[in-house]
Design a protein around this motif. Sequence first.
Motif, PDB file in Angstrom:
ATOM      1  N   MET A 135       0.814  -1.209   0.000  1.00  0.00           N
ATOM      2  CA  MET A 135       0.000   0.000   0.000  1.00  0.00           C
ATOM      3  C   MET A 135       0.853   1.266   0.000  1.00  0.00           C
ATOM      4  O   MET A 135       0.402   2.326  -0.432  1.00  0.00           O
ATOM      5  N   ALA A 136       2.088   1.163   0.453  1.00  0.00           N
ATOM      6  CA  ALA A 136       2.988   2.320   0.435  1.00  0.00           C
ATOM      7  C   ALA A 136       3.685   2.471  -0.906  1.00  0.00           C
ATOM      8  O   ALA A 136       3.878   3.589  -1.392  1.00  0.00           O
ATOM      9  N   TYR A 137       4.054   1.356  -1.527  1.00  0.00           N
ATOM     10  CA  TYR A 137       4.866   1.408  -2.745  1.00  0.00           C
ATOM     11  C   TYR A 137       4.051   1.437  -4.031  1.00  0.00           C
ATOM     12  O   TYR A 137       4.561   1.814  -5.083  1.00  0.00           O
ATOM     13  N   ALA A 138       2.782   1.024  -3.996  1.00  0.00           N
ATOM     14  CA  ALA A 138       2.005   0.851  -5.224  1.00  0.00           C
ATOM     15  C   ALA A 138       1.289   2.127  -5.636  1.00  0.00           C
ATOM     16  O   ALA A 138       0.591   2.747  -4.822  1.00  0.00           O
ATOM     17  N   ALA A 139       1.453   2.498  -6.883  1.00  0.00           N
ATOM     18  CA  ALA A 139       0.705   3.626  -7.431  1.00  0.00           C
ATOM     19  C   ALA A 139      -0.777   3.290  -7.443  1.00  0.00           C
ATOM     20  O   ALA A 139      -1.169   2.149  -7.667  1.00  0.00           O
ATOM     21  N   SER A 140      -1.615   4.278  -7.204  1.00  0.00           N
ATOM     22  CA  SER A 140      -3.082   4.156  -7.202  1.00  0.00           C
ATOM     23  C   SER A 140      -3.621   3.381  -6.010  1.00  0.00           C
ATOM     24  O   SER A 140      -4.807   3.043  -5.976  1.00  0.00           O
ATOM     25  N   ALA A 141      -2.777   3.097  -5.015  1.00  0.00           N
ATOM     26  CA  ALA A 141      -3.278   2.425  -3.818  1.00  0.00           C
ATOM     27  C   ALA A 141      -4.291   3.311  -3.097  1.00  0.00           C
ATOM     28  O   ALA A 141      -5.264   2.816  -2.524  1.00  0.00           O
ATOM     29  N   SER A 142      -4.080   4.622  -3.140  1.00  0.00           N
ATOM     30  CA  SER A 142      -5.009   5.534  -2.466  1.00  0.00           C
ATOM     31  C   SER A 142      -6.392   5.464  -3.098  1.00  0.00           C
ATOM     32  O   SER A 142      -7.409   5.633  -2.410  1.00  0.00           O
ATOM     33  N   GLU A 143      -6.455   5.228  -4.403  1.00  0.00           N
ATOM     34  CA  GLU A 143      -7.748   5.093  -5.073  1.00  0.00           C
ATOM     35  C   GLU A 143      -8.490   3.883  -4.535  1.00  0.00           C
ATOM     36  O   GLU A 143      -9.697   3.948  -4.259  1.00  0.00           O
ATOM     37  N   TYR A 144      -7.768   2.783  -4.359  1.00  0.00           N
ATOM     38  CA  TYR A 144      -8.402   1.583  -3.816  1.00  0.00           C
ATOM     39  C   TYR A 144      -8.905   1.843  -2.398  1.00  0.00           C
ATOM     40  O   TYR A 144     -10.048   1.518  -2.062  1.00  0.00           O
ATOM     41  N   GLU A 202      10.120  -1.755  -4.265  1.00  0.00           N
ATOM     42  CA  GLU A 202      10.321  -0.940  -5.463  1.00  0.00           C
ATOM     43  C   GLU A 202       8.999  -0.268  -5.784  1.00  0.00           C
ATOM     44  O   GLU A 202       7.947  -0.619  -5.228  1.00  0.00           O
ATOM     45  N   ALA A 203       9.047   0.697  -6.667  1.00  0.00           N
ATOM     46  CA  ALA A 203       7.814   1.380  -7.053  1.00  0.00           C
ATOM     47  C   ALA A 203       6.988   0.442  -7.930  1.00  0.00           C
ATOM     48  O   ALA A 203       7.439   0.000  -8.990  1.00  0.00           O
ATOM     49  N   HIS A 204       5.793   0.118  -7.476  1.00  0.00           N
ATOM     50  CA  HIS A 204       4.904  -0.765  -8.225  1.00  0.00           C
ATOM     51  C   HIS A 204       3.867   0.093  -8.943  1.00  0.00           C
ATOM     52  O   HIS A 204       3.134   0.858  -8.316  1.00  0.00           O
ATOM     53  N   HIS A 205       3.824  -0.058 -10.246  1.00  0.00           N
ATOM     54  CA  HIS A 205       3.088   0.894 -11.068  1.00  0.00           C
ATOM     55  C   HIS A 205       1.653   0.488 -11.376  1.00  0.00           C
ATOM     56  O   HIS A 205       0.941   1.255 -12.000  1.00  0.00           O
ATOM     57  N   GLU A 206       1.246  -0.701 -10.955  1.00  0.00           N
ATOM     58  CA  GLU A 206      -0.057  -1.125 -11.436  1.00  0.00           C
ATOM     59  C   GLU A 206      -1.037  -1.560 -10.365  1.00  0.00           C
ATOM     60  O   GLU A 206      -1.720  -2.550 -10.502  1.00  0.00           O
ATOM     61  N   MET A 207      -1.103  -0.826  -9.256  1.00  0.00           N
ATOM     62  CA  MET A 207      -2.276  -1.017  -8.395  1.00  0.00           C
ATOM     63  C   MET A 207      -3.505  -0.653  -9.211  1.00  0.00           C
ATOM     64  O   MET A 207      -4.582  -1.190  -9.014  1.00  0.00           O
ATOM     65  N   PHE A 208      -3.306   0.269 -10.162  1.00  0.00           N
ATOM     66  CA  PHE A 208      -4.397   0.607 -11.085  1.00  0.00           C
ATOM     67  C   PHE A 208      -4.880  -0.644 -11.804  1.00  0.00           C
ATOM     68  O   PHE A 208      -6.076  -0.865 -11.957  1.00  0.00           O
ATOM     69  N   GLY A 209      -3.918  -1.471 -12.243  1.00  0.00           N
ATOM     70  CA  GLY A 209      -4.292  -2.697 -12.935  1.00  0.00           C
ATOM     71  C   GLY A 209      -5.023  -3.678 -12.038  1.00  0.00           C
ATOM     72  O   GLY A 209      -5.829  -4.476 -12.512  1.00  0.00           O
ATOM     73  N   LEU A 210      -4.733  -3.645 -10.751  1.00  0.00           N
ATOM     74  CA  LEU A 210      -5.466  -4.487  -9.806  1.00  0.00           C
ATOM     75  C   LEU A 210      -6.837  -3.900  -9.512  1.00  0.00           C
ATOM     76  O   LEU A 210      -7.839  -4.620  -9.468  1.00  0.00           O
ATOM     77  N   ASN A 211      -6.877  -2.574  -9.356  1.00  0.00           N
ATOM     78  CA  ASN A 211      -8.165  -1.901  -9.128  1.00  0.00           C
ATOM     79  C   ASN A 211      -9.142  -2.205 -10.249  1.00  0.00           C
ATOM     80  O   ASN A 211     -10.349  -2.337 -10.026  1.00  0.00           O
ATOM     81  N   LYS A 216     -15.693  -1.982  -8.455  1.00  0.00           N
ATOM     82  CA  LYS A 216     -16.834  -1.904  -9.361  1.00  0.00           C
ATOM     83  C   LYS A 216     -16.923  -0.513  -9.975  1.00  0.00           C
ATOM     84  O   LYS A 216     -16.426   0.462  -9.405  1.00  0.00           O
ATOM     85  N   PRO A 217     -17.554  -0.389 -11.137  1.00  0.00           N
ATOM     86  CA  PRO A 217     -17.673   0.919 -11.784  1.00  0.00           C
ATOM     87  C   PRO A 217     -18.705   1.785 -11.067  1.00  0.00           C
ATOM     88  O   PRO A 217     -19.472   1.303 -10.226  1.00  0.00           O
ATOM     89  N   VAL A 218     -18.729   3.052 -11.418  1.00  0.00           N
ATOM     90  CA  VAL A 218     -19.731   3.975 -10.890  1.00  0.00           C
ATOM     91  C   VAL A 218     -20.493   4.574 -12.064  1.00  0.00           C
ATOM     92  O   VAL A 218     -19.984   4.655 -13.175  1.00  0.00           O
ATOM     93  N   ASP A 219     -21.736   4.979 -11.797  1.00  0.00           N
ATOM     94  CA  ASP A 219     -22.548   5.542 -12.890  1.00  0.00           C
ATOM     95  C   ASP A 219     -22.628   7.055 -12.826  1.00  0.00           C
ATOM     96  O   ASP A 219     -23.526   7.675 -13.386  1.00  0.00           O
TER      97      ASP A 219
END
Length: 456
Positions: A135-144, A202-211, A216-219
């Motif tokens: 959660m500290a190293y992954a980009a977009s973790a805050s979005e999750y 290391e810097a993990h660039h794809e928390m976005f890819g996990l998210n 789920k999507p939003v409308d």
Amino acid sequence: MLKLRVTWPNAGHALLPEAGADVRLEAGGAPLPLASMSPGVREFDIPDGTARVVLKATFTASFGAVGRVGAMSHPVLQVEQPYDVAAGGTMLEAASLPAYVKSHPLVDTKVMANVNGAALTQIRTEFVNITPFWMAYAASASEYVAEHQPGDPELIALGYTGGKPLIWFATVPAACAAPPAPGVGCLVFFRPQSYAYARVDEAHHEMFGLNRYLLKPVDDPHADVWRRDVFRPDPSDGNRPYVWLRAGFEDALSRSQKPVVILHPWPSGSDFGGATGASLPALAGGALRLLWAEQRLGKNRGAIQLGRLGIAGYSAGGLSMWAALAGNRQRVSEVYAFDARGTPSSAGAAIQWFNSRSDTVLRMTGGYQLAANEGIRISIEKLAGGPASRVTATPPDKKAYEAGSNPLWDHVISAYPQLRERADCWHQFAVFGGYVAVPGPFALTFLQQFLQDSLF
């Protein structure tokens, strides 16, 4: 004098540094002195007359600064196991712990008969909890974190110390807290190729890819394009349509009410390491054992173990999924192929596997693989002499993407009707879409339906 020798596998791994291994044996609340120590080994002498001892172990990983993230240290594994000294001081008996209705699931004890009396204990350190680091190293973790709601399935990042892939993720729904049977179901999902990585720190660039798979999507029409439930113009890419919509795995798992853990082995590039081979059941079982030890599933339940095993794959992840099936035909019971690459060449093997037992389930969605999926379904039903509910190919053909056939698909392309006949867009729908359903963030997705119809 009784001796206790404590060992743990993969000592010295970056997640199990010797300096971070605090392994002690206490009697009467006071630590007993070490008789000897070496990497991955601690030995203790238990004085005569001792009635009970307690093994306590904490393994802490420490990393230096990574980009803007400062140096970090976190415990990745903690165990505590009491022992009664029995047989006149010649053996140890592991005490039962209420949380597990047995001894600690990560502590294996074996008594060795010799002149002095000795016990061997191994702490199972193959999987450890690395969630704070991820959660500290992954980009977009805050979005999750911002969108994950109380009551949603829990996400735990696991570090595998025995090889590749180094990082795994576990999605654990509330239904696993009190599973109806000791055997807990597990669905292993193989995603398409990811970025290359070699370390946790290391810097993990794809928390976005996990998210993309978990959330789920939003409308909300004002939401960012990657959060919406329709194809929208992407200003960052020349206003071309953004089509990688969220798949909502967490929501699907929760609403299915199935006691199933979804495991995501996180590949480096396209390398899934041991996850595609014959060791997959043992790896899945090891991950579940850690989750049980941390009481994230099977709370106050005994004998928790890997139950029914399923595998799933999307797009190029299908190549790894079919490889995992080839290596585990007797153990895999459910296969979910989301427009999976490799389906035509694996058709014969899939049919043979399906017909090998009466408890197999095969679910397939299609975009590029429409013909291959339908061919497999037809072949199975011909051999069965009629319809077989345990196999489905959805949609059966491209007519299912025509106007009026599926309100959800019509909604997805409402801003871009010219994409209706695009196989690459069908390919995306195959993982985030669903059966004929009312549009919206709670649409009945393929995954939710597969889980509801499963034998998990």
